[in-house]
Write a protein that holds these residues in place. Structure first.
Motif, mmCIF file in Angstrom:
data_model
loop_
_atom_site.group_PDB
_atom_site.id
_atom_site.type_symbol
_atom_site.label_atom_id
_atom_site.label_comp_id
_atom_site.label_asym_id
_atom_site.label_seq_id
_atom_site.Cartn_x
_atom_site.Cartn_y
_atom_site.Cartn_z
ATOM 1 N N GLY A 160 25.967 43.577 35.656
ATOM 2 C CA GLY A 160 25.368 44.754 36.319
ATOM 3 C C GLY A 160 23.921 45.185 36.247
ATOM 4 N N MET A 161 23.765 45.160 34.774
ATOM 5 C CA MET A 161 22.356 45.418 34.413
ATOM 6 C C MET A 161 21.281 44.438 34.712
ATOM 7 S SD MET A 161 22.951 47.363 30.853
ATOM 8 C CE MET A 161 21.269 47.426 30.334
ATOM 9 N N ALA A 162 21.802 43.165 34.410
ATOM 10 C CA ALA A 162 20.867 42.023 34.725
ATOM 11 C C ALA A 162 20.477 42.040 36.317
ATOM 12 C CB ALA A 162 21.394 40.827 34.192
ATOM 13 N N ALA A 163 21.736 41.974 36.852
ATOM 14 C CA ALA A 163 21.510 41.991 38.351
ATOM 15 C C ALA A 163 20.617 43.079 38.978
ATOM 16 C CB ALA A 163 22.690 41.971 39.195
ATOM 17 N N HIS A 164 20.787 44.409 38.579
ATOM 18 C CA HIS A 164 19.863 45.319 39.018
ATOM 19 C C HIS A 164 18.448 45.146 38.486
ATOM 20 C CE1 HIS A 164 18.429 49.580 38.960
ATOM 21 N NE2 HIS A 164 19.112 49.712 40.128
ATOM 22 N N MET A 213 26.990 39.783 42.001
ATOM 23 C CA MET A 213 27.114 40.017 40.543
ATOM 24 C C MET A 213 27.376 41.741 40.361
ATOM 25 S SD MET A 213 24.484 37.625 38.784
ATOM 26 C CE MET A 213 24.624 38.520 37.282
ATOM 27 N N LEU A 214 26.659 42.293 41.330
ATOM 28 C CA LEU A 214 26.703 43.998 41.242
ATOM 29 C C LEU A 214 28.007 44.275 41.937
ATOM 30 C CD1 LEU A 214 22.889 44.850 42.168
ATOM 31 C CD2 LEU A 214 24.141 45.411 40.184
ATOM 32 N N ASP A 215 28.284 43.807 43.104
ATOM 33 C CA ASP A 215 29.749 43.950 43.519
ATOM 34 C C ASP A 215 30.803 43.824 42.408
ATOM 35 O OD1 ASP A 215 28.515 44.699 45.931
ATOM 36 O OD2 ASP A 215 28.912 42.926 46.986
ATOM 37 N N PHE A 216 30.630 42.431 41.969
ATOM 38 C CA PHE A 216 31.782 42.092 40.927
ATOM 39 C C PHE A 216 31.771 43.016 39.725
ATOM 40 C CE2 PHE A 216 33.344 39.623 37.204
ATOM 41 C CZ PHE A 216 34.462 39.355 37.979
ATOM 42 N N ALA A 217 30.606 43.597 39.033
ATOM 43 C CA ALA A 217 30.630 44.357 38.089
ATOM 44 C C ALA A 217 31.121 45.684 38.474
ATOM 45 C CB ALA A 217 29.075 44.415 37.560
ATOM 46 N N THR A 218 30.682 46.390 39.519
ATOM 47 C CA THR A 218 31.052 47.514 40.081
ATOM 48 C C THR A 218 32.917 47.610 40.128
ATOM 49 O OG1 THR A 218 29.342 47.884 41.205
ATOM 50 C CG2 THR A 218 31.288 49.236 41.866
ATOM 51 N N ILE A 219 33.294 46.407 40.861
ATOM 52 C CA ILE A 219 34.826 46.576 40.988
ATOM 53 C C ILE A 219 35.437 46.272 39.585
ATOM 54 C CG2 ILE A 219 36.656 45.058 41.653
ATOM 55 C CD1 ILE A 219 34.974 44.164 44.204
ATOM 56 N N GLU A 220 35.016 45.606 38.614
ATOM 57 C CA GLU A 220 35.621 45.497 37.348
ATOM 58 C C GLU A 220 35.401 46.650 36.372
ATOM 59 O OE1 GLU A 220 37.353 42.335 36.327
ATOM 60 O OE2 GLU A 220 37.327 42.723 38.368
ATOM 61 N N ALA A 221 34.421 47.418 36.894
ATOM 62 C CA ALA A 221 34.287 48.545 36.067
ATOM 63 C C ALA A 221 35.215 49.756 36.447
ATOM 64 C CB ALA A 221 32.799 49.036 35.982
ATOM 65 N N GLY A 222 35.886 49.545 37.545
ATOM 66 C CA GLY A 222 36.699 50.392 38.126
ATOM 67 C C GLY A 222 35.853 51.260 38.927
ATOM 68 N N GLN A 350 38.998 39.388 48.073
ATOM 69 C CA GLN A 350 40.564 39.594 47.705
ATOM 70 C C GLN A 350 40.533 41.020 47.154
ATOM 71 O OE1 GLN A 350 42.586 37.709 44.415
ATOM 72 N NE2 GLN A 350 43.932 37.032 45.898
ATOM 73 N N ARG A 351 39.615 41.336 46.336
ATOM 74 C CA ARG A 351 39.686 42.797 45.959
ATOM 75 C C ARG A 351 39.632 43.941 46.730
ATOM 76 N NH1 ARG A 351 38.714 39.550 41.395
ATOM 77 N NH2 ARG A 351 39.109 40.331 39.466
ATOM 78 N N ILE A 352 38.613 43.601 47.700
ATOM 79 C CA ILE A 352 38.440 44.510 48.789
ATOM 80 C C ILE A 352 39.650 44.710 49.899
ATOM 81 C CG2 ILE A 352 36.977 44.922 50.841
ATOM 82 C CD1 ILE A 352 34.753 43.848 49.409
ATOM 83 N N VAL A 353 40.389 43.382 50.131
ATOM 84 C CA VAL A 353 41.398 43.436 51.019
ATOM 85 C C VAL A 353 42.617 43.944 50.274
ATOM 86 C CG1 VAL A 353 42.831 41.832 52.346
ATOM 87 C CG2 VAL A 353 40.526 41.488 52.417
ATOM 88 N N ASN A 354 42.856 44.046 49.215
ATOM 89 C CA ASN A 354 43.984 44.260 48.516
ATOM 90 C C ASN A 354 43.740 45.614 48.196
ATOM 91 O OD1 ASN A 354 44.951 41.749 48.152
ATOM 92 N ND2 ASN A 354 44.399 41.498 45.959
ATOM 93 N N ALA A 355 42.509 46.272 48.096
ATOM 94 C CA ALA A 355 42.202 47.849 48.175
ATOM 95 C C ALA A 355 42.828 48.461 49.199
ATOM 96 C CB ALA A 355 40.921 47.978 47.623
ATOM 97 N N HIS A 356 42.459 47.707 50.320
ATOM 98 C CA HIS A 356 43.174 48.473 51.664
ATOM 99 C C HIS A 356 44.521 48.169 52.010
ATOM 100 C CE1 HIS A 356 38.893 47.849 52.699
ATOM 101 N NE2 HIS A 356 39.109 48.658 53.916
ATOM 102 N N GLY A 357 45.416 47.681 50.781
ATOM 103 C CA GLY A 357 46.704 47.431 51.304
ATOM 104 C C GLY A 357 46.717 46.183 52.286
#
Length: 380
Positions: A160-164, A213-222, A350-357
């Motif tokens: 996240g830091m590197a991408a930002h 990378m930013l999206d992934f880091a945000t999702i993984e960080a909860g 997949q994480r986005i779709v799963n979050a929608h149920g």
């Protein structure tokens, strides 16, 4: 230097055994067996006495018999079960030779074995050594999981830091290359224009990589948040086709949307689902041969709706289906126009779709190509 797979010394079993036995003869017999084996022993004649010893002794193993006072043993076992996993002792219950093994499940206390009177040296040593060894492995496993989680948190934070931090200089590269391309500092030769176009395209690819990378880091960080509301999914698909059409035109690829006349509303976060749409459409363009057709279909049933994107590309190679939605997963097939791929796009989708149920699936088509099918909840 300690091996990274070792559990910290303060969390490792020290072979501490607490004997909670009402009969002095039992305490003496087991002490005589264990003491020569370098076990550290403490004694208690009742669960109540053991409760006073347990907090400062912190045993790895408790050997106890069953007194008539059921309340006292329930309280003691409940105390054992309330400890953290790294401090929780395992329990061996002593039974008479003809006594049936009781069904003891008290909180989180681990009653792992039974031992019968009269005590035999080989049996006592075997059972105690086995439980101490099992606990050592359990704590090592816990430590490895903790180390893994710490490493993953550090990785995601770094990503996240590197991408930002890279976004600003990258934006400058993109902006300056566009100024050169548009003739802001004078006309360019054909060779110079080609080089500038290459710089601009590389910066666009890098921008897409940083965003993933930013999206992934945000999702993984909860920290992933979405706000579902009723939206016209067909309209969203239609708007998502525009950037895909620009890329498709470079390969003479046709995008065909089969839109219904009166579609129901979907319960979605429009920005997040548009991200899914644009990623799937971009992939379809990347992997489709020039001059092919990509078809987008809307579908709806009683409780859900969604879309399917069908391409005429090489499909999913045999044995590689499990790689599709894996973090940094890449298939052996490559984009037909040399486009870049991070291996993160589908994992994020997949994480986005799963979050929608909802669900996202992929399969090869009988006539060739691949279909990605997304299902989402209908608005109430």
């Amino acid at each position: 230097m300690d091996s990274p797979t070792q559990t910290p010394a303060e969390e490792m079993p020290q072979n501490r055994v607490l004997l909670v036995l009402s009969e002095a003869a039992d305490r003496d017999s087991i002490t005589e067996i264990l003491l020569p084996e370098s076990f550290s022993l403490e004694h208690a004649s009742s669960p109540a006495e053991a409760q006073a010893i347990h907090p400062h002794f912190q045993p790895d193993l408790v050997i106890l018999d069953l007194p008539n006072d059921a309340t006292s043993i329930t309280d003691f076992l409940g105390e054992l079960g309330s400890d953290s996993l790294t401090k929780r002792a395992t329990v061996i219950v002593v039974l008479a030779v003809d006594q049936a093994a009781p069904a003891l499940v008290i909180g989180e206390a681990e009653i792992v074995d039974f031992m019968r009177r009269p005590f035999r040296t080989t049996e006592v040593l075997a059972r105690v050594r086995n439980q101490i060894a099992h606990r050592r492995l359990q704590l090592q496993h816990t430590a490895l999981i903790s180390q893994r989680d710490t490493t993953l948190v550090a990785r995601d934070r770094f990503m996240g830091m590197a991408a930002h931090d890279l976004r600003n200089p990258l934006a400058s590269i993109r902006g300056l290359s566009e100024l050169l391309r548009d003739g802001a500092v004078g006309s360019l030769t054909s060779d110079q224009r080609e080089l500038v176009e290459s710089i601009n395209e590389a910066s666009e690819s890098m921008h897409a990589l940083l965003n993933e990378m930013l999206d992934f880091a945000t999702i993984e960080a909860g920290k992933f948040k979405f706000e579902p509301a009723p939206h016209d999914l067909v309209n969203l698909i239609d708007r998502s086709l525009h950037p895909a059409n620009i890329e498709a035109a470079k390969k003479s690829t046709r995008l065909l949307f089969l839109a219904p006349k009166h579609p129901p509303l979907a319960l979605i976060d429009a920005a997040k689902i548009r991200q899914v749409l644009e990623n799937l459409l971009s992939n379809a363009v990347k992997y489709s041969p020039p001059g092919s057709t990509i078809t987008v279909e809307f579908h709806a049933k009683a409780h859900h709706c969604g879309f399917a994107i069908k391409d005429q590309g090489p499909g999913i190679p045999a044995g590689e289906h499990e790689q599709l939605f894996r973090d940094f997963g890449r298939l052996s097939v490559r984009p037909t126009g040399g486009e870049s791929s991070t291996g993160l796009g589908l994992a994020i989708c997949q994480r986005i779709v799963n979050a929608h149920g909802g669900t996202i699936e992929a399969e090869n088509l009988a006539q060739g190509g691949c279909e990605f099918r997304v299902t989402l909840p209908l608005a109430p």
